[in-house]
Design a protein around this motif. Structure first.
Motif, mmCIF file in Angstrom:
data_model
loop_
_atom_site.group_PDB
_atom_site.id
_atom_site.type_symbol
_atom_site.label_atom_id
_atom_site.label_comp_id
_atom_site.label_asym_id
_atom_site.label_seq_id
_atom_site.Cartn_x
_atom_site.Cartn_y
_atom_site.Cartn_z
ATOM 1 N N ARG A 109 76.217 -37.848 39.742
ATOM 2 C CA ARG A 109 75.894 -38.514 38.463
ATOM 3 C C ARG A 109 74.465 -38.483 37.900
ATOM 4 O O ARG A 109 74.262 -38.426 36.657
ATOM 5 C CB ARG A 109 76.534 -39.864 38.671
ATOM 6 N N GLU A 110 73.583 -38.703 38.907
ATOM 7 C CA GLU A 110 72.002 -38.671 38.483
ATOM 8 C C GLU A 110 71.633 -37.416 38.115
ATOM 9 O O GLU A 110 70.708 -37.339 37.089
ATOM 10 C CB GLU A 110 71.203 -39.419 39.593
ATOM 11 N N GLY A 111 72.535 -36.316 38.713
ATOM 12 C CA GLY A 111 71.931 -35.038 38.462
ATOM 13 C C GLY A 111 72.369 -34.371 37.264
ATOM 14 O O GLY A 111 71.834 -33.642 36.254
ATOM 15 N N LEU A 112 73.467 -35.125 36.580
ATOM 16 C CA LEU A 112 74.038 -34.573 35.401
ATOM 17 C C LEU A 112 73.749 -35.779 34.029
ATOM 18 O O LEU A 112 74.300 -35.395 33.068
ATOM 19 C CB LEU A 112 75.498 -34.600 35.656
ATOM 20 N N GLU A 113 73.008 -36.842 34.557
ATOM 21 C CA GLU A 113 72.749 -37.875 33.329
ATOM 22 C C GLU A 113 72.385 -37.145 32.059
ATOM 23 O O GLU A 113 72.672 -38.092 31.070
ATOM 24 C CB GLU A 113 71.994 -38.857 34.113
ATOM 25 N N GLY A 114 71.599 -36.231 32.067
ATOM 26 C CA GLY A 114 70.853 -35.751 30.922
ATOM 27 C C GLY A 114 71.928 -35.004 29.921
ATOM 28 O O GLY A 114 71.485 -34.748 28.827
ATOM 29 N N ASN A 115 73.164 -34.799 30.476
ATOM 30 C CA ASN A 115 74.167 -34.203 29.829
ATOM 31 C C ASN A 115 75.005 -35.196 29.179
ATOM 32 O O ASN A 115 75.701 -35.741 29.855
ATOM 33 C CB ASN A 115 74.912 -33.106 30.626
ATOM 34 N N LEU A 116 74.987 -35.368 27.899
ATOM 35 C CA LEU A 116 75.864 -36.474 27.208
ATOM 36 C C LEU A 116 77.270 -35.996 27.202
ATOM 37 O O LEU A 116 77.538 -34.691 26.483
ATOM 38 C CB LEU A 116 75.299 -36.746 25.895
ATOM 39 N N CYS A 117 78.101 -36.894 27.486
ATOM 40 C CA CYS A 117 79.729 -36.443 27.437
ATOM 41 C C CYS A 117 80.333 -37.462 26.418
ATOM 42 O O CYS A 117 80.211 -38.581 26.838
ATOM 43 C CB CYS A 117 80.431 -36.329 28.750
#
Length: 108
Positions: free
Chosen positions: A78-86
């Motif tokens: 979750r932290e690693g993907l947090e810059g990608n907005l869904c």
């Protein structure tokens, strides 16, 4: 998100001239001639695909994450993907897809 010399980079944050001499891989470049990349297949199998707005960036970021942290926890993913907005989901199925592609047990 694209891969520049094997690392995930947000393409909107770099100038094209900065990529001179670099190896740049887009979402189209990860797909083998036959079939899908394992991360793409995991996104499909785990229903990590929604409207498609975030999917390319999520997949590219997830590949980088798994390459550098092959046994990441749910929280690390979750932290690693947090810059990608869904815009569609709470990321649950996306996290499941990353875990599946990494070969780790998928959370229920």
């Amino acid at each position: 998100t694209v891969h520049v010399d094997g690392r995930a980079v947000k393409s909107c944050n770099v100038l094209a001239v900065q990529m001179a001499g670099a190896e740049v891989t887009t979402i189209e470049g990860i797909t083998p001639a036959e079939g899908m990349h394992p991360m793409q297949a995991a996104f499909k199998a785990c229903h990590g695909l929604q409207c498609g707005f975030c999917t390319p960036g999520m997949v590219m970021s997830a590949i980088d994450l798994v390459q550098h942290h092959p046994h990441a926890t749910d929280t690390q993913i979750r932290e690693g993907l947090e810059g990608n907005l869904c815009r569609c989901t709470g990321y649950h199925n996306i996290v499941r897809a990353v875990l599946a592609a990494a070969g780790d047990e998928v959370s229920a």
